[in-house]
Design an enzyme around this catalytic site. Structure first.
Site, short mmCIF file in Angstrom:
data_model
loop_
_atom_site.label_atom_id
_atom_site.label_comp_id
_atom_site.label_asym_id
_atom_site.label_seq_id
_atom_site.Cartn_x
_atom_site.Cartn_y
_atom_site.Cartn_z
N ASP A 76 0.77 -1.31 -0.28
CA ASP A 76 -0.14 -0.22 0.22
C ASP A 76 0.47 1.56 -0.03
OD1 ASP A 76 -2.61 -1.49 0.00
OD2 ASP A 76 -2.40 -1.58 2.10
N ASP A 121 -4.89 -5.32 -6.39
CA ASP A 121 -4.76 -4.07 -5.78
C ASP A 121 -3.88 -3.44 -6.13
OD1 ASP A 121 -7.10 -5.20 -4.85
OD2 ASP A 121 -7.09 -3.79 -2.86
#
Ligand code: GLY
Length: 399
Positions: free
Chosen positions: A113, A177
């Protein structure tokens, strides 16, 4: 070449039957800025509390700290709001929230992330200001992210930590993602960073293309690999309905990610693939083009929607429409993106009557009951990004 294609594109946009006038881009952007300013007025001065979501029917933001995966979207929104408005107060706020994320590069709990966190925030800050401190932070973050690459597998390890409630902790896992984080690696390789980061990004995209999709181009959320041999063990879900379903936001990350990888590499395999993963998504949408949280969710048509997936996809399709060479597909992607933005700008999805976010009806993590039918910050980020992209396209500018 890019300039020629965007000018051609602007002419096409004006000539197109699907008039972009159907959506008033400036009033939609003004709306975003009004809402962002309302949120800013409610925030403490220290930038330690970052807005993440507002529960359905509520008005108060849930705040997170700089380690949360969503921490970059709020400063990113402020940068986009500044880009549109030239308002120096918005710029100062964007700088304040971006600086609050600097400690991330030294975080011990790094995961994939990091790209989401720093590129939406500090990345936009660097694009708009060329502040060399931002560049230094981004390059360091890219090096850190690159350390999660496993050459045996050919992907970045997405979650280098135990994920509660799942049976594959500590194996090499990669989530769809993760495609979005490759943009930081491409950027770093082009801006004085380690050139190997480019190869890592390409290899990750190739491996994902090979292992993360079913024959119909719908995606698994997670692929689990044998850490030592690199062999694929299984494709599963974490945030979707089932291992065999198409989780809406996962597919939207794929569309956005492969379009971006083609932009950065010009390798036609990625352009072809971006279209395939976009087309399967577009063919299964409801009439307003805002997906249910999972395309195979139980309870459709009463299942929760995911406005965030629509916002990500709208932004991705605008980019894709500038990359494809087939005029019919260019028009189709543009038309769909404008339709999505029109739906999101309608009273059914705008949150002006309810709270200070931009959009209602996003779904974060349905299986664990988190952020269902809520306002979520990443929906707002990709919404304002898509509006700005559409405005730039209309004006014949690069996006
Ligand atoms: N990256 C997590 C999500 O899309 O919800």
């Amino acid at each position: 070449m890019k300039q020629i294609s965007t000018i051609f594109f602007a002419v096409l946009l004006m000539a197109c039957n699907n008039k972009p006038a159907e959506i008033d881009i400036d009033s939609a952007l003004h709306y975003c800025i009004t809402q962002a300013n309302k949120t800013l007025k409610t925030l403490p001065a220290d930038a330690a509390q970052i807005p993440r979501s507002i529960a359905n029917g509520k008005t108060d933001w849930r705040f997170v700290g700089y380690r949360d995966w969503t921490c970059g979207f709020w400063p990113g929104i402020l940068w986009y709001a500044y880009e549109y408005s030239n308002d120096e107060a918005l710029k100062r706020s964007a700088q304040r929230y971006s600086r609050a994320l600097f400690p991330l590069v030294d975080s011990a709990a790094i995961d994939h992330d990091l790209g989401f966190q720093v590129f939406t925030s500090i990345g936009n800050g660097y694009r708009l200001t060329h502040d060399t401190l931002y560049r230094t932070v981004l390059l360091r973050a890219a090096d850190t992210l690159g350390k999660l690459f496993n050459p045996k597998v050919g992907t970045i390890l997405s979650w280098p930590r135990k994920v509660p409630g799942v049976d594959w902790p500590l194996r090499h896992n990669t989530i769809m993602d993760n495609m979005i984080n490759l943009e930081l690696l491409f950027w770093a390789a082009q801006h004085g960073g380690n050139k190997q980061l480019y190869d890592i990004a390409v290899k990750h995209a190739e491996t994902t293309m090979q292992n993360h999709f079913r024959p119909d181009y719908t995606s698994y959320h997670v692929v689990v690999y044998d850490t030592a041999t690199g062999k694929k063990i299984k494709g599963i879900t974490h945030q979707g309905y089932s291992d065999s379903s198409m989780w809406a936001r996962g597919q939207s990350w794929a569309i956005y990610g492969f379009a971006m990888v083609y932009r950065e590499t010009k390798d036609p395999r990625f352009l072809d693939f971006a279209q395939k993963v976009a087309d399967v998504y577009l063919n299964k949408l409801p009439d307003d083009l805002i997906p249910y949280w999972d395309f195979n969710a139980p309870g459709i048509p009463n299942a929760p929607r995911d406005a965030s997936a629509a916002a990500v996809t709208a932004s991705a399709l605008l980019e894709l429409s500038t990359l494809v060479t087939d005029t019919a597909k260019m028009k189709m992607y543009l038309k769909k993106a404008v339709h999505m933005l029109k739906s999101l700008s309608s009273p059914a999805y705008e949150s002006r009557q309810v709270n200070n976010a931009f959009l209602l009806h996003s779904t974060g993590h349905k299986p664990n009951g988190g952020e269902i039918d809520a306002s979520i910050i990443y929906a707002d980020y990709y919404f304002i990004e898509a509006l700005l992209r559409l405005k730039k396209l209309k004006e014949g500018k690069h996006i």
